[in-house]
Scaffold this motif. Structure first.
Motif, PDB file in Angstrom:
ATOM      1  N   SER A   1      59.894  19.691  19.748  1.00 35.90           N
ATOM      2  CA  SER A   1      60.855  20.205  20.723  1.00 35.90           C
ATOM      3  C   SER A   1      61.483  19.117  21.582  1.00 35.90           C
ATOM      4  CB  SER A   1      60.175  21.229  21.637  1.00 35.90           C
ATOM      5  OG  SER A   1      59.092  20.632  22.338  1.00 35.90           O
ATOM      6  N   ARG A   2      60.763  17.984  21.817  1.00 38.65           N
ATOM      7  CA  ARG A   2      61.284  16.965  22.725  1.00 38.65           C
ATOM      8  C   ARG A   2      61.473  15.600  22.083  1.00 38.65           C
ATOM      9  NH1 ARG A   2      56.704  18.886  25.662  1.00 38.65           N
ATOM     10  NH2 ARG A   2      57.243  20.763  26.835  1.00 38.65           N
ATOM     11  N   GLY A   3      61.221  15.504  20.800  1.00 40.22           N
ATOM     12  CA  GLY A   3      61.371  14.219  20.147  1.00 40.22           C
ATOM     13  C   GLY A   3      60.066  13.465  20.071  1.00 40.22           C
ATOM     14  N   PHE A   4      60.101  12.290  19.457  1.00 39.54           N
ATOM     15  CA  PHE A   4      58.883  11.531  19.188  1.00 39.54           C
ATOM     16  C   PHE A   4      58.154  11.149  20.469  1.00 39.54           C
ATOM     17  CE2 PHE A   4      56.563   7.567  18.349  1.00 39.54           C
ATOM     18  CZ  PHE A   4      55.742   7.997  17.307  1.00 39.54           C
ATOM     19  N   SER A   5      58.900  10.930  21.570  1.00 40.77           N
ATOM     20  CA  SER A   5      58.263  10.524  22.826  1.00 40.77           C
ATOM     21  C   SER A   5      57.741  11.714  23.627  1.00 40.77           C
ATOM     22  CB  SER A   5      59.254   9.732  23.690  1.00 40.77           C
ATOM     23  OG  SER A   5      60.382  10.528  24.005  1.00 40.77           O
ATOM     24  N   GLY A   6      57.971  12.936  23.152  1.00 35.99           N
ATOM     25  CA  GLY A   6      57.531  14.110  23.886  1.00 35.99           C
ATOM     26  C   GLY A   6      56.024  14.218  23.962  1.00 35.99           C
ATOM     27  N   ILE A   7      55.535  14.724  25.089  1.00 39.03           N
ATOM     28  CA  ILE A   7      54.105  14.921  25.280  1.00 39.03           C
ATOM     29  C   ILE A   7      53.865  16.388  25.643  1.00 39.03           C
ATOM     30  CG2 ILE A   7      53.685  12.540  26.014  1.00 39.03           C
ATOM     31  CD1 ILE A   7      53.587  13.584  28.902  1.00 39.03           C
ATOM     32  N   PRO A   8      52.697  16.928  25.310  1.00 41.94           N
ATOM     33  CA  PRO A   8      52.405  18.324  25.677  1.00 41.94           C
ATOM     34  C   PRO A   8      52.404  18.495  27.194  1.00 41.94           C
ATOM     35  CG  PRO A   8      50.825  17.496  24.066  1.00 41.94           C
ATOM     36  CD  PRO A   8      51.602  16.314  24.539  1.00 41.94           C
ATOM     37  N   GLU A   9      52.939  19.614  27.637  1.00 38.39           N
ATOM     38  CA  GLU A   9      52.999  19.912  29.060  1.00 38.39           C
ATOM     39  C   GLU A   9      52.627  21.373  29.313  1.00 38.39           C
ATOM     40  OE1 GLU A   9      56.515  17.063  30.835  1.00 38.39           O
ATOM     41  OE2 GLU A   9      57.101  18.961  29.891  1.00 38.39           O
ATOM     42  N   LYS A  10      52.172  21.622  30.511  1.00 37.80           N
ATOM     43  CA  LYS A  10      51.981  22.993  30.972  1.00 37.80           C
ATOM     44  C   LYS A  10      52.930  23.189  32.147  1.00 37.80           C
ATOM     45  CE  LYS A  10      48.443  26.471  31.756  1.00 37.80           C
ATOM     46  NZ  LYS A  10      48.754  27.131  30.478  1.00 37.80           N
ATOM     47  N   GLU A  11      53.458  24.399  32.298  1.00 39.92           N
ATOM     48  CA  GLU A  11      54.427  24.616  33.346  1.00 39.92           C
ATOM     49  C   GLU A  11      54.233  25.990  33.991  1.00 39.92           C
ATOM     50  OE1 GLU A  11      58.162  24.344  31.215  1.00 39.92           O
ATOM     51  OE2 GLU A  11      58.213  26.511  30.886  1.00 39.92           O
ATOM     52  N   PHE A  12      54.762  26.105  35.206  1.00 35.57           N
ATOM     53  CA  PHE A  12      54.834  27.403  35.863  1.00 35.57           C
ATOM     54  C   PHE A  12      56.100  27.442  36.712  1.00 35.57           C
ATOM     55  CE2 PHE A  12      52.428  24.658  38.680  1.00 35.57           C
ATOM     56  CZ  PHE A  12      52.814  25.015  39.966  1.00 35.57           C
ATOM     57  N   MET A  13      56.569  28.633  37.001  1.00 35.44           N
ATOM     58  CA  MET A  13      57.856  28.808  37.665  1.00 35.44           C
ATOM     59  C   MET A  13      57.670  29.541  38.992  1.00 35.44           C
ATOM     60  SD  MET A  13      61.365  30.476  36.099  1.00 35.44           S
ATOM     61  CE  MET A  13      60.811  32.191  36.150  1.00 35.44           C
ATOM     62  N   LEU A  14      58.441  29.127  40.006  1.00 39.89           N
ATOM     63  CA  LEU A  14      58.410  29.757  41.316  1.00 39.89           C
ATOM     64  C   LEU A  14      59.828  29.998  41.805  1.00 39.89           C
ATOM     65  CD1 LEU A  14      55.768  27.484  43.103  1.00 39.89           C
ATOM     66  CD2 LEU A  14      55.372  29.788  42.232  1.00 39.89           C
ATOM     67  N   SER A  15      60.024  31.107  42.488  1.00 39.08           N
ATOM     68  CA  SER A  15      61.297  31.345  43.165  1.00 39.08           C
ATOM     69  C   SER A  15      61.318  30.523  44.444  1.00 39.08           C
ATOM     70  CB  SER A  15      61.454  32.826  43.493  1.00 39.08           C
ATOM     71  OG  SER A  15      62.579  33.027  44.338  1.00 39.08           O
ATOM     72  N   ILE A  16      62.476  29.949  44.768  1.00 39.26           N
ATOM     73  CA  ILE A  16      62.582  29.208  46.025  1.00 39.26           C
ATOM     74  C   ILE A  16      63.161  30.077  47.137  1.00 39.26           C
ATOM     75  CG2 ILE A  16      62.802  26.996  44.845  1.00 39.26           C
ATOM     76  CD1 ILE A  16      65.752  27.018  45.563  1.00 39.26           C
ATOM     77  N   ASP A  17      63.486  31.320  46.813  1.00 42.50           N
ATOM     78  CA  ASP A  17      63.921  32.271  47.831  1.00 42.50           C
ATOM     79  C   ASP A  17      62.677  32.914  48.437  1.00 42.50           C
ATOM     80  OD1 ASP A  17      66.802  32.031  47.431  1.00 42.50           O
ATOM     81  OD2 ASP A  17      66.422  32.957  45.481  1.00 42.50           O
ATOM     82  N   PHE A  18      62.552  32.837  49.750  1.00 40.72           N
ATOM     83  CA  PHE A  18      61.324  33.300  50.392  1.00 40.72           C
ATOM     84  C   PHE A  18      61.147  34.792  50.143  1.00 40.72           C
ATOM     85  CE2 PHE A  18      58.377  34.269  53.832  1.00 40.72           C
ATOM     86  CZ  PHE A  18      57.492  33.209  53.697  1.00 40.72           C
ATOM     87  N   PRO A  19      59.947  35.192  49.702  1.00 40.41           N
ATOM     88  CA  PRO A  19      59.745  36.590  49.309  1.00 40.41           C
ATOM     89  C   PRO A  19      59.721  37.536  50.507  1.00 40.41           C
ATOM     90  CG  PRO A  19      57.678  35.392  49.209  1.00 40.41           C
ATOM     91  CD  PRO A  19      58.748  34.370  49.487  1.00 40.41           C
ATOM     92  N   PRO A  20      60.191  38.768  50.320  1.00 40.22           N
ATOM     93  CA  PRO A  20      60.097  39.782  51.387  1.00 40.22           C
ATOM     94  C   PRO A  20      58.662  40.266  51.535  1.00 40.22           C
ATOM     95  CG  PRO A  20      61.015  40.744  49.391  1.00 40.22           C
ATOM     96  CD  PRO A  20      60.889  39.268  49.137  1.00 40.22           C
ATOM     97  N   PRO A  21      58.350  40.963  52.636  1.00 37.47           N
ATOM     98  CA  PRO A  21      56.962  41.403  52.883  1.00 37.47           C
ATOM     99  C   PRO A  21      56.358  42.201  51.742  1.00 37.47           C
ATOM    100  CG  PRO A  21      58.293  41.670  54.857  1.00 37.47           C
ATOM    101  CD  PRO A  21      59.241  41.264  53.768  1.00 37.47           C
ATOM    102  N   GLY A  22      57.152  43.089  51.118  1.00 41.03           N
ATOM    103  CA  GLY A  22      56.615  43.894  50.026  1.00 41.03           C
ATOM    104  C   GLY A  22      56.160  43.059  48.856  1.00 41.03           C
TER     105      GLY A  22
END
Length: 451
Positions: A200-221
């Motif tokens: 997926s990233r070419g010969f220089s690619g290395i395995p990675e783990k990722e996670f995603m976060l919203s940068i919009d501050f969440p409402p109370p609910g």
């Protein structure tokens, strides 16, 4: 008529061909359901969003050691590069322009990683109502000072793009960061991850783990639904009250960083930002009190490439430090074309667009230069590798840059800024803009005393 050996050979080749065909046919649905190259968040986001930042191949800092950035009497100093750090102490994002608010650059230091400090038992003398009960977990913000490998944690910032529409999802809003770090599981699973990274990233690619976060501050609910909690986390000698997003952090991150206690990520609440005092201007003088998210002290930091090269001439280089990268000092604004250490006595500066003619308006932004940046050993960490040098540039900073009477024996390098707004009556009026190429003008000079 073929011989017996030829018939056996033909049978073997036919059997092998049939076996391979069978494996391929049965593998197709497996690969469809469980693709060897996992779908990454960026693959999905690029259908509706655009990634913020300049590719490394186009960076304004590729030739930062070139003499062209040195002082030239017939040229004006300018902004060479702008950097934001959405997650404190992780890899920065180079941008061509940025909005500036009372808290500094947009998207800068919104998040920080923290580790849980060892809890202790409360004795009856400390709390008579609940004796011998464990105290609530205490958290401590992580920086490159304690965990150099944070330099290898990459952050991608994705913003909605009105020109993009997904056939499946239509237009998708929301602003996100994707946090990526090197990771490979053990055994066969790790081998598959390694192969997938190369594919997926070419010969220089290395395995990675990722996670995603919203940068919009969440409402109370949403805060309640996701199990987020407001908690205090230790920040140098004080504490910051922020939102703990512990459920979002994969446990592999702590193992990669070498942290052997629970690790989490905190998000700043825009309604509970820290006010900045020390040498910052006061509200009665500036019209507002400067603020910060997870910046160390002040909203912004500026650094001169000419000064970096001057310090580099004092540094003892070796295989672990072949040149002094300006990014070691984690500045927001990098300027070029000035005299070495010219910034040491700035008190007020202005950035403006180069003149486009007598009648063309010029974008201008002014800043109070509140003090010098007193340096610790954080710049010893190579931002490209996460490897900490044993002594440099800390030794050279302490030897050659102990110039501030308020910080005896400590090296000072770069300057701390607070934005100056023409109007502070309404929050929507408190906004400036900077872009690469803007010229710098020193409006006022004077002495500094670190606090």
């Amino acid at each position: 008529m073929p011989s017996a050996s030829e018939i056996i050979a033909l049978f073997d080749s036919t059997a092998i061909a049939l076996l391979l065909t069978t494996v391929v046919v049965f593998s197709i649905p497996v690969f469809i359901l469980f693709p060897p190259i996992p779908v990454e968040h960026g693959d999905a986001l690029q259908q509706t969003h655009s990634k913020v930042g300049i590719p490394a191949s186009e960076s304004s800092l590729r030739n930062q050691t070139s003499p062209e950035h040195n002082y030239q009497p017939d040229k004006v100093g300018k902004i060479q590069s702008l950097l934001i750090y959405p997650v404190k102490s992780c890899r920065g994002i180079e941008v061509t322009n940025s909005k500036i608010f009372a808290k500094g650059f947009e998207f800068d230091r919104l998040f920080t990683f923290a580790r849980q400090k060892a809890s202790r038992t409360v004795t009856s003398g400390e709390d008579a109502e609940q004796p011998n009960q464990p105290k609530k977990p205490q958290w401590e913000i992580l920086t490159l000072r304690q965990v150099p490998l944070l330099a290898n944690v990459q952050v991608d910032l994705w913003l909605p793009d009105a020109s993009k529409t997904s056939r499946q999802l239509g237009r998708v809003g929301g602003r996100f960061i994707v946090v990526r770090f090197p990771w490979k599981d053990a055994g066969l699973r790790g081998t598959i991850q390694w192969i997938s990274a190369k594919l997926s990233r070419g010969f220089s690619g290395i395995p990675e783990k990722e996670f995603m976060l919203s940068i919009d501050f969440p409402p109370p609910g949403e805060i309640k639904t996701r199990g987020y909690q407001y908690e205090d986390t230790r920040f140098f000698e004080g504490t910051v009250h922020a939102l703990n997003l512990r459920n979002e952090v994969p446990p592999e991150l702590a193992r990669y960083l070498g942290v052997n206690v629970p690790t989490t990520i905190f998000m700043i609440d825009p309604a509970q930002r820290r006010q900045v005092f020390r040498n910052a201007p006061r509200k009665e003088d500036l019209g507002y009190q400067p603020m910060a998210d997870f910046q160390d002290v002040y909203p912004l930091n500026v650094l001169s490439l000419t000064s970096v090269r001057a310090l580099e001439s004092k540094v003892q280089k070796d295989d672990g430090l072949k040149f002094l990268d300006a990014r070691r000092f984690r500045p927001n604004i990098i300027v070029s074309g000035l005299k070495e250490y010219d910034e040491d006595d700035w008190r007020r500066i202005e950035f403006s667009q180069p003149s486009q003619g007598a009648t063309a308006p010029r974008l201008k932004s002014q800043f109070d230069v509140s003090g010098r940046a007193v340096r610790c050993k954080l710049p010893n960490v190579d931002p490209a590798t996460g490897i900490r040098h044993k002594v440099e540039p800390d030794n050279s900073l302490r030897k050659h840059r102990a110039i501030d009477g308020g910080a005896p024996g400590k090296g000072c390098f770069g300057m701390q800024l607070c934005p100056i707004f023409s109007s502070t009556d309404k929050p929507e009026d408190m906004e400036l803009s900077l872009e690469v190429g803007m010229e710098i003008k020193v409006l006022e000079r004077g002495q500094h005393w670190a606090l």
